[in-house]
Design a protein around this motif. Structure first.
Motif, PDB file in Angstrom:
ATOM      1  N   GLY A  11      -3.974   6.968  -5.588  1.00 28.05           N
ATOM      2  CA  GLY A  11      -3.077   5.820  -5.732  1.00 28.05           C
ATOM      3  C   GLY A  11      -3.691   4.574  -5.132  1.00 28.05           C
ATOM      4  O   GLY A  11      -3.917   4.523  -3.916  1.00 28.05           O
ATOM      5  N   GLY A  13      -2.415   1.475  -4.866  1.00 23.99           N
ATOM      6  CA  GLY A  13      -1.405   0.430  -4.679  1.00 23.99           C
ATOM      7  C   GLY A  13      -1.623  -0.244  -3.333  1.00 23.99           C
ATOM      8  O   GLY A  13      -2.755  -0.329  -2.839  1.00 23.99           O
ATOM      9  N   LEU A  14      -0.532  -0.706  -2.734  1.00 24.69           N
ATOM     10  CA  LEU A  14      -0.633  -1.399  -1.453  1.00 24.69           C
ATOM     11  C   LEU A  14      -1.190  -0.466  -0.377  1.00 24.69           C
ATOM     12  O   LEU A  14      -2.083  -0.823   0.389  1.00 24.69           O
ATOM     13  N   ALA A  15      -0.666   0.741  -0.303  1.00 18.13           N
ATOM     14  CA  ALA A  15      -1.059   1.670   0.765  1.00 18.13           C
ATOM     15  C   ALA A  15      -2.446   2.244   0.514  1.00 18.13           C
ATOM     16  O   ALA A  15      -3.292   2.277   1.418  1.00 18.13           O
ATOM     17  N   GLU A  34      -7.113   5.934  -9.097  1.00 20.05           N
ATOM     18  CA  GLU A  34      -5.976   5.144  -9.570  1.00 20.05           C
ATOM     19  C   GLU A  34      -5.807   5.378 -11.071  1.00 20.05           C
ATOM     20  O   GLU A  34      -6.750   5.225 -11.833  1.00 20.05           O
ATOM     21  N   MET A  35      -4.592   5.696 -11.482  1.00 19.05           N
ATOM     22  CA  MET A  35      -4.386   6.063 -12.901  1.00 19.05           C
ATOM     23  C   MET A  35      -4.305   4.860 -13.832  1.00 19.05           C
ATOM     24  O   MET A  35      -4.528   4.989 -15.027  1.00 19.05           O
ATOM     25  N   ARG A  36      -3.941   3.677 -13.286  1.00 24.56           N
ATOM     26  CA  ARG A  36      -3.893   2.508 -14.154  1.00 24.56           C
ATOM     27  C   ARG A  36      -5.322   2.014 -14.424  1.00 24.56           C
ATOM     28  O   ARG A  36      -6.170   2.140 -13.547  1.00 24.56           O
ATOM     29  N   CYS A  54       7.060  -6.809  -8.104  1.00 21.37           N
ATOM     30  CA  CYS A  54       8.261  -7.639  -8.272  1.00 21.37           C
ATOM     31  C   CYS A  54       8.063  -8.974  -7.578  1.00 21.37           C
ATOM     32  O   CYS A  54       7.277  -9.787  -8.025  1.00 21.37           O
ATOM     33  N   SER A  55       8.724  -9.201  -6.454  1.00 25.55           N
ATOM     34  CA  SER A  55       8.616 -10.494  -5.778  1.00 25.55           C
ATOM     35  C   SER A  55       7.176 -10.717  -5.305  1.00 25.55           C
ATOM     36  O   SER A  55       6.403  -9.766  -5.152  1.00 25.55           O
ATOM     37  N   ILE A 125      -4.335  11.862 -11.163  1.00 27.11           N
ATOM     38  CA  ILE A 125      -4.505  13.151 -10.482  1.00 27.11           C
ATOM     39  C   ILE A 125      -3.203  13.935 -10.629  1.00 27.11           C
ATOM     40  O   ILE A 125      -2.135  13.459 -10.233  1.00 27.11           O
ATOM     41  N   GLY A 140       3.230   6.149  -4.248  1.00 26.67           N
ATOM     42  CA  GLY A 140       4.309   5.176  -4.300  1.00 26.67           C
ATOM     43  C   GLY A 140       5.618   5.643  -4.901  1.00 26.67           C
ATOM     44  O   GLY A 140       5.804   6.813  -5.235  1.00 26.67           O
ATOM     45  N   SER A 144       3.458   9.519 -10.536  1.00 26.40           N
ATOM     46  CA  SER A 144       3.534  10.071 -11.906  1.00 26.40           C
ATOM     47  C   SER A 144       4.249  11.424 -11.869  1.00 26.40           C
ATOM     48  O   SER A 144       4.136  12.172 -10.895  1.00 26.40           O
ATOM     49  N   GLN A 349       5.019   3.984   0.487  1.00 29.63           N
ATOM     50  CA  GLN A 349       6.468   4.114   0.316  1.00 29.63           C
ATOM     51  C   GLN A 349       6.924   5.564   0.147  1.00 29.63           C
ATOM     52  O   GLN A 349       8.050   5.911   0.478  1.00 29.63           O
ATOM     53  N   GLY A 355       8.871  -1.511   1.248  1.00 30.66           N
ATOM     54  CA  GLY A 355       8.302  -2.857   1.178  1.00 30.66           C
ATOM     55  C   GLY A 355       6.784  -2.853   1.080  1.00 30.66           C
ATOM     56  O   GLY A 355       6.121  -1.905   1.488  1.00 30.66           O
ATOM     57  N   TYR A 356       6.258  -3.948   0.517  1.00 32.51           N
ATOM     58  CA  TYR A 356       4.807  -4.072   0.330  1.00 32.51           C
ATOM     59  C   TYR A 356       4.062  -3.952   1.656  1.00 32.51           C
ATOM     60  O   TYR A 356       3.083  -3.226   1.767  1.00 32.51           O
TER      61      TYR A 356
HETATM   62  C1  LIG Z   1      10.768  -1.898  -9.433  1.00 30.63           C
HETATM   63  C2  LIG Z   1      10.347  -2.101  -8.017  1.00 30.63           C
HETATM   64  C3  LIG Z   1      10.448  -3.352  -7.429  1.00 30.63           C
HETATM   65  C4  LIG Z   1      10.046  -3.546  -6.108  1.00 30.63           C
HETATM   66  N1  LIG Z   1      10.133  -4.793  -5.543  1.00 30.63           N
HETATM   67  C5  LIG Z   1       9.657  -4.998  -4.287  1.00 30.63           C
HETATM   68  C6  LIG Z   1       9.668  -6.317  -3.713  1.00 30.63           C
HETATM   69  O1  LIG Z   1      10.101  -7.275  -4.335  1.00 30.63           O
HETATM   70  N2  LIG Z   1       9.202  -6.471  -2.451  1.00 30.63           N
HETATM   71  C7  LIG Z   1       8.708  -5.419  -1.738  1.00 30.63           C
HETATM   72  O2  LIG Z   1       8.266  -5.628  -0.596  1.00 30.63           O
HETATM   73  N3  LIG Z   1       8.681  -4.179  -2.262  1.00 30.63           N
HETATM   74  C8  LIG Z   1       9.152  -3.940  -3.518  1.00 30.63           C
HETATM   75  N4  LIG Z   1       9.152  -2.689  -4.064  1.00 30.63           N
HETATM   76  C9  LIG Z   1       8.683  -1.615  -3.315  1.00 30.63           C
HETATM   77  C10 LIG Z   1       7.181  -1.561  -3.595  1.00 30.63           C
HETATM   78  O3  LIG Z   1       6.838  -0.766  -4.670  1.00 30.63           O
HETATM   79  C11 LIG Z   1       6.512  -0.916  -2.519  1.00 30.63           C
HETATM   80  O4  LIG Z   1       6.916  -1.592  -1.419  1.00 30.63           O
HETATM   81  C12 LIG Z   1       4.993  -0.926  -2.586  1.00 30.63           C
HETATM   82  O5  LIG Z   1       4.393  -1.325  -3.781  1.00 30.63           O
HETATM   83  C13 LIG Z   1       4.687   0.503  -2.311  1.00 30.63           C
HETATM   84  O6  LIG Z   1       3.348   0.603  -2.038  1.00 30.63           O
HETATM   85  P1  LIG Z   1       2.663   1.990  -2.333  1.00 30.63           P
HETATM   86  O7  LIG Z   1       1.218   1.785  -2.139  1.00 30.63           O
HETATM   87  O8  LIG Z   1       3.337   3.057  -1.591  1.00 30.63           O
HETATM   88  O9  LIG Z   1       2.969   2.244  -3.885  1.00 30.63           O
HETATM   89  P2  LIG Z   1       2.439   1.387  -5.145  1.00 30.63           P
HETATM   90  O10 LIG Z   1       2.084   0.011  -4.742  1.00 30.63           O
HETATM   91  O11 LIG Z   1       3.423   1.583  -6.228  1.00 30.63           O
HETATM   92  O12 LIG Z   1       1.077   2.138  -5.516  1.00 30.63           O
HETATM   93  C14 LIG Z   1       1.046   3.440  -6.003  1.00 30.63           C
HETATM   94  C15 LIG Z   1      -0.121   3.554  -6.965  1.00 30.63           C
HETATM   95  O13 LIG Z   1      -0.327   4.911  -7.308  1.00 30.63           O
HETATM   96  C16 LIG Z   1      -0.636   5.001  -8.685  1.00 30.63           C
HETATM   97  N5  LIG Z   1      -0.337   6.374  -9.096  1.00 30.63           N
HETATM   98  C17 LIG Z   1       0.883   6.954  -9.219  1.00 30.63           C
HETATM   99  N6  LIG Z   1       0.736   8.264  -9.549  1.00 30.63           N
HETATM  100  C18 LIG Z   1      -0.598   8.504  -9.649  1.00 30.63           C
HETATM  101  C19 LIG Z   1      -1.386   9.663  -9.941  1.00 30.63           C
HETATM  102  N7  LIG Z   1      -0.822  10.841 -10.196  1.00 30.63           N
HETATM  103  N8  LIG Z   1      -2.737   9.563  -9.954  1.00 30.63           N
HETATM  104  C20 LIG Z   1      -3.352   8.374  -9.693  1.00 30.63           C
HETATM  105  N9  LIG Z   1      -2.646   7.233  -9.409  1.00 30.63           N
HETATM  106  C21 LIG Z   1      -1.300   7.314  -9.374  1.00 30.63           C
HETATM  107  C22 LIG Z   1       0.192   3.901  -9.312  1.00 30.63           C
HETATM  108  O14 LIG Z   1      -0.336   3.483 -10.547  1.00 30.63           O
HETATM  109  C23 LIG Z   1       0.116   2.799  -8.255  1.00 30.63           C
HETATM  110  O15 LIG Z   1      -0.973   1.927  -8.476  1.00 30.63           O
HETATM  111  C24 LIG Z   1       9.552  -2.456  -5.365  1.00 30.63           C
HETATM  112  C25 LIG Z   1       9.457  -1.194  -5.958  1.00 30.63           C
HETATM  113  C26 LIG Z   1       9.842  -1.010  -7.266  1.00 30.63           C
HETATM  114  C27 LIG Z   1       9.721   0.355  -7.875  1.00 30.63           C
END
Ligand SMILES: Cc1cc2nc3c(=O)[nH]c(=O)nc-3n(C[C@H](O)[C@H](O)[C@H](O)COP(=O)(O)OP(=O)(O)OC[C@H]3O[C@@H](n4cnc5c(N)ncnc54)[C@H](O)[C@@H]3O)c2cc1C
Length: 456
Positions: A11, A13-15, A34-36, A54-55, A125, A140, A144, A349, A355-356
């Motif tokens: 993944g 994403g942010l984390a 990363e799957m995207r 989002c924001s 994955i 996140g 998936s 998350q 949150g981001y």
């Molecule tokens: C619709 C929505 C709106 C949101 N709005 C806000 C906001 O305005 N402000 C805020 O602070 N937070 C917001 N959040 C929360 C925000 O998603 C999280 O705070 C933050 O992006 C989480 O970080 P993360 O790294 O845990 O997950 P993500 O940033 O979502 O990263 C996860 C990554 O894992 C990848 N992935 C998933 N499954 C697989 C797999 N099997 N194999 C490989 N890659 C995979 C995804 O493509 C993604 O790139 C929102 C969440 C959602 C769902």
């Protein structure tokens, strides 16, 4: 002898992006999966790493009076890539840190792609292969489905939730105990209680009627298209309960039975709002059964009409969203590893932060813990007085687990001052600033005590 393999981060994403960066800063190779753009989620739109779905706001940047601003400051001191990119692409937004979303995620993608210790693979994955001995899962809220199913199999049926059901949380020291009182229903102590574990707020009949009217009229947030309506028994939003009949709440979360108001023992309340201790520090109490889709401003206005809560400050407001998160206090150890399979560590998350910035901060810690493990060094846990330590504490043990019916009590949380060990002898008006000063001093001491890899 084989050189040890990379730490695998699933993944980007942010984390996951922050975790990979931190791993590489410790001189350890990372492979980021990363799957995207091959496969996307319902919310992401690009193939960039660390996309903001989002924001574009990282919320307040005030490191002297806000917990999120403090977290920013700590992350900057810890060499966070997410904060470097945010600062480089910030936009005018008053006291908040808002970013140009494309510039931000393009910068993160470029930094990670340009790092010789980081190998980026664009693939989904489905399950971490058995020969990956050091893995961070950071997929996140929209993990998936195939990987979510794998995680569910590893953790158990009830351990991974696909929706959150968030009840508001109130700072205990903002509740008026001239009106509210401590008592458990029928004074039952239960397995871990004292018989006086709940804070009760009494309503007269006119107050209850006005409260129901306010819930019915209050502005609500609609579900997003992809969320569907996740209502299930024991987790209905309070306003939906109110729609089902004017007495429904009084026979549900607001029932007045088994309680005697010590301030007015002769007068039985018509309804009661109960708040239950949420963290071991005893600073936070959640409003039992009050998960809601009311708009945040409406929640503050309507819930402050409850007797005893006129001056309530909320550490978290209620919500109900599509999400994917673990029952972390039960499943994860102090360094975010799955107790049942310690080669897997979780970040972001999916661990139950919200949150981001919080997700990136937990990615930062997970990356450092994983790198330390690869280097056969003991993990270096942040002090509980720092924003990183407070957030980690919420995820790995600070929350008080309850066994009442209804939604699982561990629910996602933003960083807030209620998660910090309180400071004695500081006037209320000066408390937030004092907590920030203590946090940054303790963080600096912690950084100073870290093993200096750069000098090797
Ligand atoms: C619709 C929505 C709106 C949101 N709005 C806000 C906001 O305005 N402000 C805020 O602070 N937070 C917001 N959040 C929360 C925000 O998603 C999280 O705070 C933050 O992006 C989480 O970080 P993360 O790294 O845990 O997950 P993500 O940033 O979502 O990263 C996860 C990554 O894992 C990848 N992935 C998933 N499954 C697989 C797999 N099997 N194999 C490989 N890659 C995979 C995804 O493509 C993604 O790139 C929102 C969440 C959602 C769902």
């Amino acid at each position: 002898m084989h050189a040890p393999g990379p730490v695998h981060v699933i993944g980007g994403g942010l984390a996951g992006s922050e975790a990979a960066w931190q791993i590489a800063r410790q001189g350890v190779p990372a492979m980021l999966h990363e799957m995207r753009p091959l496969r996307s989620t319902d919310a992401h739109k690009t193939g960039s790493l660390a996309e903001l779905v989002c924001s574009n706001s990282f919320r307040s940047d005030d490191a002297e009076g806000s917990a999120i601003g403090l977290l920013h400051a700590e992350m900057r001191r810890l060499g966070s890539l997410v904060m470097q990119a945010a600062d480089a692409h910030k936009l005018p937004a008053g006291g908040a840190l808002a970013v140009d979303r494309d510039g931000f995620s393009t910068a993160i993608t470029a930094a990670l792609e340009g790092d010789p210790l980081i190998d980026i693979r664009r693939e989904e994955i489905l399950a971490p292969p058995a020969d990956w001995d050091n893995v961070i899962i950071a997929t996140g809220p929209l993990t998936s489905p195939a990987l979510a199913e794998t995680i569910r199999t590893l953790t158990g049926e009830d351990a991974l939730a696909f929706f959150d059901a968030i009840a508001p949380i109130v700072h205990r020291d903002t509740i008026d105990f001239g009106i509210a009182w401590f008592q458990s229903r029928y004074d039952k102590a239960g397995p871990a209680g004292s018989g006086a574990d709940y804070i009760n707020c009494p309503l007269t009949r006119p107050q209850y009627e006005a409260f129901v009217d306010a819930l019915l009229a209050g502005g609500k947030i609609a579900f997003r298209d992809f969320e569907a309506t996740p209502y299930f028994d024991g987790c209905l939003p309070i306003e939906v309960m109110a729609e089902r009949g004017r007495e429904t709440l009084r026979h549900g979360p607001m029932k007045p039975f088994g309680l005697t108001n010590p301030h007015q023992p002769q007068q039985k309340p018509y309804a009661v709002v109960q708040l239950r201790q949420d963290n071991k520090l005893g600073t936070l109490f959640n409003m039992v059964g009050f998960q809601t889709k009311l708009k945040h401003g409406e929640q503050v206005r309507i819930f402050r009409s409850i007797p005893g809560l006129a001056n309530a400050e909320f550490a978290r407001l209620g919500g109900l969203h599509r999400n994917t998160f673990l029952n972390s206090p039960k499943l994860l150890d102090a360094t975010l590893r799955l107790k049942a399979m310690p080669r897997l560590r979780f970040a972001g998350q999916i661990t139950g932060c919200e949150g981001y910035v919080e997700s990136a901060a937990i990615g930062l810690l997970a990356g450092r813990f994983a790198a330390a493990e690869r280097r056969a060094e003991p993990p270096h846990l942040p002090p509980t007085t720092t924003a990183h330590g407070a957030l980690l504490g919420h995820i790995t043990g600070g929350h008080v687990e309850t066994i009442d019916a209804g939604p699982r009590s561990f629910q996602p949380m933003n960083v807030n001052f209620g998660l910090f060990p309180p400071l004695a002898g500081v006037a209320r008006g000066a408390r937030k600033q004092a907590l920030c000063v203590r946090a940054l001093a303790d963080l600096d001491a912690w950084i100073g005590a870290a093993v200096p890899h750069a000098a090797e």
